[in-house]
Scaffold this motif. Structure first.
Motif, PDB file in Angstrom:
ATOM      1  N   PRO A   1       4.988 -13.658  -1.889  1.00  0.00           N
ATOM      2  CA  PRO A   1       5.461 -13.313  -3.233  1.00  0.00           C
ATOM      3  C   PRO A   1       4.925 -11.987  -3.750  1.00  0.00           C
ATOM      4  N   THR A   2       3.883 -11.450  -3.143  1.00  0.00           N
ATOM      5  CA  THR A   2       3.271 -10.222  -3.645  1.00  0.00           C
ATOM      6  C   THR A   2       3.648  -8.983  -2.847  1.00  0.00           C
ATOM      7  N   ARG A   3       3.951  -9.146  -1.577  1.00  0.00           N
ATOM      8  CA  ARG A   3       4.327  -7.985  -0.752  1.00  0.00           C
ATOM      9  C   ARG A   3       5.086  -8.482   0.463  1.00  0.00           C
ATOM     10  N   SER A   4       6.215  -7.906   0.711  1.00  0.00           N
ATOM     11  CA  SER A   4       7.066  -8.368   1.815  1.00  0.00           C
ATOM     12  C   SER A   4       6.694  -7.717   3.134  1.00  0.00           C
ATOM     13  N   TYR A   5       5.936  -6.633   3.102  1.00  0.00           N
ATOM     14  CA  TYR A   5       5.476  -6.017   4.345  1.00  0.00           C
ATOM     15  C   TYR A   5       4.227  -5.193   4.075  1.00  0.00           C
ATOM     16  N   GLY A   6       3.489  -4.936   5.132  1.00  0.00           N
ATOM     17  CA  GLY A   6       2.309  -4.095   5.055  1.00  0.00           C
ATOM     18  C   GLY A   6       2.183  -3.270   6.317  1.00  0.00           C
ATOM     19  N   ILE A   7       1.515  -2.129   6.211  1.00  0.00           N
ATOM     20  CA  ILE A   7       1.295  -1.244   7.355  1.00  0.00           C
ATOM     21  C   ILE A   7      -0.206  -1.048   7.490  1.00  0.00           C
ATOM     22  N   PHE A   8      -0.768  -1.480   8.617  1.00  0.00           N
ATOM     23  CA  PHE A   8      -2.212  -1.567   8.754  1.00  0.00           C
ATOM     24  C   PHE A   8      -2.742  -0.853   9.994  1.00  0.00           C
ATOM     25  N   ARG A   9      -4.039  -0.520   9.937  1.00  0.00           N
ATOM     26  CA  ARG A   9      -4.802  -0.059  11.093  1.00  0.00           C
ATOM     27  C   ARG A   9      -6.183  -0.683  11.026  1.00  0.00           C
ATOM     28  N   LEU A  10      -6.826  -0.789  12.183  1.00  0.00           N
ATOM     29  CA  LEU A  10      -8.227  -1.174  12.217  1.00  0.00           C
ATOM     30  C   LEU A  10      -9.052  -0.025  11.658  1.00  0.00           C
ATOM     31  N   THR A  11     -10.098  -0.346  10.920  1.00  0.00           N
ATOM     32  CA  THR A  11     -10.999   0.708  10.460  1.00  0.00           C
ATOM     33  C   THR A  11     -11.752   1.260  11.663  1.00  0.00           C
ATOM     34  N   ASP A  12     -12.095   2.533  11.564  1.00  0.00           N
ATOM     35  CA  ASP A  12     -12.777   3.195  12.663  1.00  0.00           C
ATOM     36  C   ASP A  12     -13.953   3.993  12.089  1.00  0.00           C
ATOM     37  N   PRO A  13     -15.167   3.631  12.478  1.00  0.00           N
ATOM     38  CA  PRO A  13     -15.529   2.833  13.660  1.00  0.00           C
ATOM     39  C   PRO A  13     -15.681   1.325  13.424  1.00  0.00           C
ATOM     40  N   GLY A  14     -15.733   0.873  12.172  1.00  0.00           N
ATOM     41  CA  GLY A  14     -16.066  -0.517  11.878  1.00  0.00           C
ATOM     42  C   GLY A  14     -15.260  -1.556  12.620  1.00  0.00           C
ATOM     43  N   GLY A  15     -13.951  -1.643  12.326  1.00  0.00           N
ATOM     44  CA  GLY A  15     -13.100  -2.638  12.953  1.00  0.00           C
ATOM     45  C   GLY A  15     -12.937  -2.427  14.443  1.00  0.00           C
ATOM     46  N   MET A  16     -12.840  -1.169  14.859  1.00  0.00           N
ATOM     47  CA  MET A  16     -12.681  -0.884  16.288  1.00  0.00           C
ATOM     48  C   MET A  16     -13.892  -1.372  17.077  1.00  0.00           C
TER      49      MET A  16
ATOM     50  N   THR B   1      -4.243  -7.395  19.244  1.00  0.00           N
ATOM     51  CA  THR B   1      -3.045  -6.652  19.635  1.00  0.00           C
ATOM     52  C   THR B   1      -3.110  -5.223  19.111  1.00  0.00           C
ATOM     53  N   GLN B   2      -3.487  -5.076  17.838  1.00  0.00           N
ATOM     54  CA  GLN B   2      -3.588  -3.749  17.253  1.00  0.00           C
ATOM     55  C   GLN B   2      -4.642  -2.908  17.960  1.00  0.00           C
ATOM     56  N   TYR B   3      -5.741  -3.521  18.352  1.00  0.00           N
ATOM     57  CA  TYR B   3      -6.778  -2.773  19.068  1.00  0.00           C
ATOM     58  C   TYR B   3      -6.219  -2.165  20.352  1.00  0.00           C
ATOM     59  N   SER B   4      -5.377  -2.930  21.065  1.00  0.00           N
ATOM     60  CA  SER B   4      -4.845  -2.427  22.331  1.00  0.00           C
ATOM     61  C   SER B   4      -3.962  -1.200  22.129  1.00  0.00           C
ATOM     62  N   TYR B   5      -3.320  -1.094  20.967  1.00  0.00           N
ATOM     63  CA  TYR B   5      -2.533   0.107  20.665  1.00  0.00           C
ATOM     64  C   TYR B   5      -3.426   1.236  20.163  1.00  0.00           C
ATOM     65  N   GLN B   6      -4.321   0.894  19.252  1.00  0.00           N
ATOM     66  CA  GLN B   6      -5.106   1.918  18.578  1.00  0.00           C
ATOM     67  C   GLN B   6      -6.131   2.572  19.487  1.00  0.00           C
ATOM     68  N   VAL B   7      -6.593   1.852  20.526  1.00  0.00           N
ATOM     69  CA  VAL B   7      -7.523   2.451  21.457  1.00  0.00           C
ATOM     70  C   VAL B   7      -6.830   3.529  22.284  1.00  0.00           C
ATOM     71  N   MET B   8      -5.499   3.442  22.425  1.00  0.00           N
ATOM     72  CA  MET B   8      -4.727   4.466  23.135  1.00  0.00           C
ATOM     73  C   MET B   8      -4.332   5.602  22.205  1.00  0.00           C
ATOM     74  N   LEU B   9      -3.913   5.248  20.975  1.00  0.00           N
ATOM     75  CA  LEU B   9      -3.461   6.237  20.003  1.00  0.00           C
ATOM     76  C   LEU B   9      -4.060   5.881  18.647  1.00  0.00           C
ATOM     77  N   PRO B  10      -5.024   6.639  18.165  1.00  0.00           N
ATOM     78  CA  PRO B  10      -5.685   6.299  16.904  1.00  0.00           C
ATOM     79  C   PRO B  10      -4.730   6.165  15.714  1.00  0.00           C
ATOM     80  N   GLU B  11      -3.592   6.850  15.777  1.00  0.00           N
ATOM     81  CA  GLU B  11      -2.624   6.774  14.679  1.00  0.00           C
ATOM     82  C   GLU B  11      -1.754   5.521  14.721  1.00  0.00           C
ATOM     83  N   ALA B  12      -1.823   4.729  15.795  1.00  0.00           N
ATOM     84  CA  ALA B  12      -0.942   3.565  15.960  1.00  0.00           C
ATOM     85  C   ALA B  12      -1.075   2.600  14.787  1.00  0.00           C
ATOM     86  N   VAL B  13       0.061   2.011  14.393  1.00  0.00           N
ATOM     87  CA  VAL B  13       0.089   1.141  13.221  1.00  0.00           C
ATOM     88  C   VAL B  13       0.558  -0.258  13.589  1.00  0.00           C
ATOM     89  N   ALA B  14       0.206  -1.210  12.729  1.00  0.00           N
ATOM     90  CA  ALA B  14       0.707  -2.577  12.824  1.00  0.00           C
ATOM     91  C   ALA B  14       1.492  -2.848  11.546  1.00  0.00           C
TER      92      ALA B  14
END
Length: 281
Positions: free
Chosen positions: A219-234, A198-211
């Motif tokens: 118990p350690t974190r209630s939320y996170g803000i992520f991106r695919l690594t580029d070029p690795g994850g992409m 799902t994140q790839y479909s956003y990030q391929v359109m806009l590199p700044e897009a977040v998940a």
């Protein structure tokens, strides 16, 4: 990077701001100093000003929450320049493309407002998803709209439906599809294999897009803000044709597939609107 417009393609959903002073604070501090009143606005205003408006649109009449931020001067703020998730800290800065991205501004109220709208689903162990719409001004993206689409959900997935409604809202307001937010009601805070696609479909359109992942029982974190690594994850996601829950190959450089976002800032003065398209909302 030049200012570009993108068209939303079909995807699964797990779906003039002037520059103001960016501040960083704990969610608990925001909740302590927020005062709300119900009004019926006559127009939408995305400006960053002395107060922050969260405007709710439903199939029913508009309700707007106006937050009194006059007490922010008494709140201790972190001096961190960007959102950092301790568990993913080693991956920050490993993505060669990260340094070329524009900053993104998100309201400090966005995750709390989204979790309130997702409360019923969360209590029933169902995921909820939303789409982030952003304007681009003065070299930065401002998330000014959160769209809650009609959707079908399970405990581990969420599928947006009637996506043409999402596209119409973003197009009408000339907004970029800046990413998505979804809950993990009974899991920890991470991106699943489905989330990565799902994140790839956003990030391929806009590199700044977040998940954004909201995981209230983690118990350690209630939320996170992520991106695919580029070029690795992409590259990994670009070559993957599998669906459903599955494993992915390692990246060519041995680094992580996704990372905690850099250059994402929480802004207490950023106004944004919520458009809830679910029936009976």
């Amino acid at each position: 990077m030049s200012n570009r417009r993108f068209e939303n393609g079909q995807r699964k959903c797990g779906t003039h701001s002037a520059t103001g002073t960016t501040m960083y604070l704990d969610t608990a501090d925001v909740q302590k100093i927020t005062h709300c009143q119900v009004i019926h606005p006559t127009k939408i205003d995305h400006d960053v000003g002395g107060s922050c408006a969260v405007k709710h649109h439903y199939p029913s009449p508009i309700v707007s929450w106006i937050e009194d931020l006059s007490s922010f001067g008494n709140v201790p703020f972190s001096h961190e320049t960007e959102y950092v998730d301790e568990q993913s800290r080693p991956s920050i800065g490993q993505s060669s493309a990260s340094s070329n991205l524009h900053d993104m501004q998100i309201s400090v109220r966005l995750t709390d407002e989204f979790m309130e709208l997702a409360k019923e689903n969360t209590s029933n162990n169902l995921e909820t998803c939303g789409i982030l719409g952003a304007s681009f001004r003065d070299g930065a993206y401002y998330v000014t709209t959160l769209v809650i689409p009609k959707q079908e959900a399970t405990a581990h997935s969420c599928q947006a439906s009637n996506e043409e409604e999402i596209h119409a809202i973003l197009s009408e307001q000339s907004l970029y599809p800046a990413g998505w937010i979804h809950t993990h009601p009974s899991q920890t805070c991470f991106l699943s294999s489905i989330d990565l696609h799902t994140q790839y479909s956003y990030q391929v359109m806009l590199p700044e897009a977040v998940a954004i992942v909201a995981a209230p029982i983690d118990p350690t974190r209630s939320y996170g803000i992520f991106r695919l690594t580029d070029p690795g994850g992409m590259d990994v996601l670009r070559e993957c044709s599998e669906s459903g829950f599955h494993t992915h190959r390692e990246t060519t450089d041995g680094g992580p597939i996704y990372e905690t976002c850099s250059r994402v800032h929480f802004n207490p003065n950023l106004r944004f609107e919520i458009v809830d398209l679910r029936s009976g909302a």
